[in-house]
Design a protein around this motif. Structure first.
Motif, mmCIF file in Angstrom:
data_model
loop_
_atom_site.group_PDB
_atom_site.id
_atom_site.type_symbol
_atom_site.label_atom_id
_atom_site.label_comp_id
_atom_site.label_asym_id
_atom_site.label_seq_id
_atom_site.Cartn_x
_atom_site.Cartn_y
_atom_site.Cartn_z
ATOM 1 N N THR A 268 -3.702 -6.988 -11.143
ATOM 2 C CA THR A 268 -2.811 -7.255 -10.011
ATOM 3 C C THR A 268 -1.411 -7.618 -10.483
ATOM 4 O O THR A 268 -0.409 -7.097 -9.979
ATOM 5 C CB THR A 268 -3.385 -8.390 -9.143
ATOM 6 O OG1 THR A 268 -4.705 -8.044 -8.720
ATOM 7 C CG2 THR A 268 -2.520 -8.633 -7.916
ATOM 8 N N GLY A 271 0.403 -4.532 -11.632
ATOM 9 C CA GLY A 271 0.584 -3.418 -10.701
ATOM 10 C C GLY A 271 -0.260 -2.224 -11.084
ATOM 11 O O GLY A 271 0.173 -1.073 -10.968
ATOM 12 N N SER A 300 -6.382 -10.522 -4.960
ATOM 13 C CA SER A 300 -5.076 -9.899 -4.747
ATOM 14 C C SER A 300 -4.222 -10.722 -3.789
ATOM 15 O O SER A 300 -2.993 -10.797 -3.938
ATOM 16 C CB SER A 300 -5.252 -8.480 -4.207
ATOM 17 O OG SER A 300 -4.018 -7.824 -4.052
ATOM 18 N N TYR A 305 2.446 -9.892 -7.848
ATOM 19 C CA TYR A 305 2.719 -8.644 -8.576
ATOM 20 C C TYR A 305 4.032 -8.839 -9.316
ATOM 21 O O TYR A 305 5.073 -9.065 -8.710
ATOM 22 C CB TYR A 305 2.762 -7.489 -7.570
ATOM 23 C CG TYR A 305 3.401 -6.209 -8.022
ATOM 24 C CD1 TYR A 305 3.142 -5.668 -9.269
ATOM 25 C CD2 TYR A 305 4.260 -5.512 -7.167
ATOM 26 C CE1 TYR A 305 3.735 -4.471 -9.665
ATOM 27 C CE2 TYR A 305 4.851 -4.321 -7.544
ATOM 28 C CZ TYR A 305 4.588 -3.810 -8.798
ATOM 29 O OH TYR A 305 5.177 -2.639 -9.192
ATOM 30 N N GLY A 379 -0.718 -9.398 -4.229
ATOM 31 C CA GLY A 379 -1.014 -8.196 -4.991
ATOM 32 C C GLY A 379 -0.732 -6.894 -4.267
ATOM 33 O O GLY A 379 -0.703 -6.817 -3.038
ATOM 34 N N HIS A 380 -0.541 -5.841 -5.067
ATOM 35 C CA HIS A 380 -0.300 -4.501 -4.543
ATOM 36 C C HIS A 380 -1.592 -3.825 -4.124
ATOM 37 O O HIS A 380 -1.571 -2.870 -3.349
ATOM 38 C CB HIS A 380 0.377 -3.652 -5.614
ATOM 39 C CG HIS A 380 -0.503 -3.420 -6.816
ATOM 40 N ND1 HIS A 380 -0.997 -4.451 -7.576
ATOM 41 C CD2 HIS A 380 -1.010 -2.277 -7.355
ATOM 42 C CE1 HIS A 380 -1.758 -3.945 -8.545
ATOM 43 N NE2 HIS A 380 -1.772 -2.641 -8.432
ATOM 44 N N THR A 398 3.136 -1.567 -3.080
ATOM 45 C CA THR A 398 3.970 -2.443 -3.908
ATOM 46 C C THR A 398 5.001 -3.190 -3.078
ATOM 47 O O THR A 398 5.622 -4.136 -3.573
ATOM 48 C CB THR A 398 4.709 -1.634 -4.983
ATOM 49 O OG1 THR A 398 5.619 -0.736 -4.342
ATOM 50 C CG2 THR A 398 3.734 -0.855 -5.848
#
Length: 559
Positions: A268, A271, A300, A305, A379-380, A398
């Motif tokens: 995470t 990315g 996440s 990120y 997180g992405h 993202t």
């Protein structure tokens, strides 16, 4: 001591009723003294047809030297690989994910059948690493993974390139924004030699996860393919096996639930690829450790990120290695409470003990953002659910593309139809491209959709078009994309009911994906739905369709 250390191989090397086995081992050059030593299987996924794997047989030789240095016996064997980059966008890509199971099965088979006491796997491309991990979880014999390392960046007209540059150049060519000369220049210079794809794509993602799981030596995930450090790592791995066997430190004694949480957190922060979700679910299954999509969603949601790495950013793994490598990132995470330092590793030390004497990230680096100033505060990797994906779907958001997308569906039954549609200019800003019948059973093999996503990016539509699929994505994919939609269209999942013009809403804040069509209408469509016939009636893909689970479970084949 020898009897204790060679507890598996002694079945064939020391049993007086196995003279034929011993005769054959003498034939390969082993002496009576050698037959008293542990036998270490060195599994190489090396083959000439792929830059990710072309150098692995040479690295396996270095590993064998390290095993010989502790006066034990290393025996090299090989298994298969599939180049995702070469097979991408063709029917060959349907063999990529199934190759993970072939690799796992073959490593398990050789180590058990040959009675090896331990396993060192030398891996390169995407499915090599999870395949080796699955085998190690099943075998539970002392094991280490060697990652072949990242490729050096390519260069054309002063621009740093990687393999995704070649894919995106096609989209630029179709959009008439690049000349034929420059298109060929990018293709000729994108990949300069040995090593896996240079960004935080699936290979580097899985290598990083392996370091967080504790199954490779420090810096094993970021040492570049052609570096002296990679060669030395191979030698040291052979030597490290001595302590693993003496202490009977096996993968299941190293890898715990907390180890998987560390791996997900690191992926995470970096990315990493959506494929990490698929693979870590399958690896956890092999280790008999419960892990679900909900675990990814939870981790996440509370992990930032931070990494400005390709495909969404600008840097490559080689740049990160120079800035302090994955240990530098893990050290930062440990200091900020994002990593469990008590987890064991193949060094015989915990993560915290390994990191204690290693340097921090360079103070001048700008690849890994400060936790206080993340690229995205959460997180992405987003796990989405809704009437379009009751079992779940995996999105890679993202934040650069926004976090909510709503648009009209443009439906394609298969990737090839979508590629043709994109090339013909059928996709317009605001569309949600739907590519279905590309799941584990429907593909079959759940192929990656890098070609259509790269074409969309190359055409300049990356921020104005979304793409959803029951297939999966390359780690090189970026844009507003959702994959792993489960259940898949082939098994009658809701994705099979979508029609052109239907409104689809993707919400990475609420973590939902919904088809704005009434339940009554969907029931009518379902009654008219005709089941699809399987595409294969013999061979590997036929067997895969019979065995493979839903993507929401990791596409496991031994449930």
């Amino acid at each position: 001591m020898a009897q204790e250390l060679n507890k598996y191989s002694k079945v064939v090397t020391q049993d007086p009723t196995q003279p034929a086995a011993q005769a054959m081992l003498h034939a390969i050059g082993l002496s009576d003294e050698d037959l008293k030593k542990p036998l270490i299987g060195i599994a190489s996924t090396g083959f000439e047809g792929n830059p990710c794997n072309m150098h692995l047989n040479d690295l396996a030789v270095e590993v064998k030297k390290g095993v010989s240095a502790v006066d034990w016996v290393g025996l090299i064997f090989n298994t298969i690989g599939v180049s995702d980059g070469i097979s991408m966008g063709t029917d060959g890509m349907r063999y990529s994910l199934p190759s993970r199971d072939i690799i796992a099965d073959s490593m398990e088979t050789v180590v058990n059948a040959q009675a090896y006491d331990a396993l060192i796997a030398v891996t390169g491309c995407d499915k090599n690493m999870p395949g080796a991990l699955i085998a190690m979880g099943r075998l539970d014999r002392p094991s280490i993974i060697i990652y072949g390392g990242t490729i050096a960046p390519g260069c054309y007209k002063g621009e740093a390139l990687d393999v995704v540059s070649a894919f995106e150049a096609l989209g630029k060519k179709q959009a008439n924004t690049i000349s034929e000369e420059d298109f060929k220049g990018v293709v000729a210079n994108a990949c300069p030699g040995p090593g896996a794809c240079g960004g935080m794509y699936t290979a580097n993602t899985m290598a990083s996860a392996i370091e967080a799981l504790g199954l490779c030596l420090p810096y094993g995930s970021s040492n570049p393919a052609q570096s002296s450090q990679k060669k030395e790592e191979c030698y040291q791995a052979g030597k490290a096996m001595k302590d693993l066997i003496k202490n009977d430190l096996t993968p299941r004694k190293i890898v715990t639930r907390a180890s998987f949480e560390n791996a997900i957190a690191l992926v995470t922060v970096l990315g990493g690829s959506t494929n990490a979700v698929l693979h870590l679910l399958a690896v956890a299954h092999a280790f008999d450790i419960p892990l679900t999509l909900e675990d990814f969603a939870e981790i996440s949601s509370k992990t930032p990120y931070l990494a400005d790495l390709k495909p969404s950013g600008k840097y490559l793994m080689e740049d990160l290695h120079k800035a302090g490598g994955i240990p530098g990132v893990m050290k930062l995470m440990l200091e900020k409470g994002l990593l469990n330092g008590d987890c064991m590793t193949v060094t015989g030390k915990t993560i915290a003990e390994n990191l204690a004497d290693l340097p921090e990230l360079n103070s001048s680096q700008d690849i890994i953002h400060p936790i206080e100033k993340p690229l995205k505060s959460s997180g992405h990797l987003r796990i989405l659910k809704g009437n379009l994906a009751p079992e779940g779907a995996v999105a890679k958001i993202t934040g650069k593309e926004g976090e909510i997308f709503e648009g009209a569906a443009r439906v394609y039954d298969g990737e090839f139809a979508a590629n043709d549609g994109i090339a013909k200019g059928e996709i317009q800003a605001g569309d949600v491209v739907v590519i279905r019948y590309e799941g584990p059973k429907g593909g079959p093999g759940m192929p990656e959709m890098l070609k259509p996503t790269s074409a969309i990016m190359g055409k300049g539509l990356g921020k104005s078009v979304a793409l959803i699929t029951d297939g999966r994505f390359s780690g090189g994919t970026h844009g507003f994309v959702v994959g792993h939609i489960s259940p898949e269209a082939f098994t009658g999942g809701p994705l099979a009911l979508v029609e052109n013009g239907d409104i689809i809403r993707i919400d990475a804040i609420e973590n939902s994906i919904s088809l704005k069509v009434s339940g009554e209408e969907l029931d009518k469509r379902k009654q008219k739905l005709t089941p699809r016939a399987a595409k294969h009636h013999s061979g590997t893909l036929y067997k895969y369709v019979k065995l493979v689970s839903s993507a929401s479970l990791g596409c496991i084949t031994d449930q």
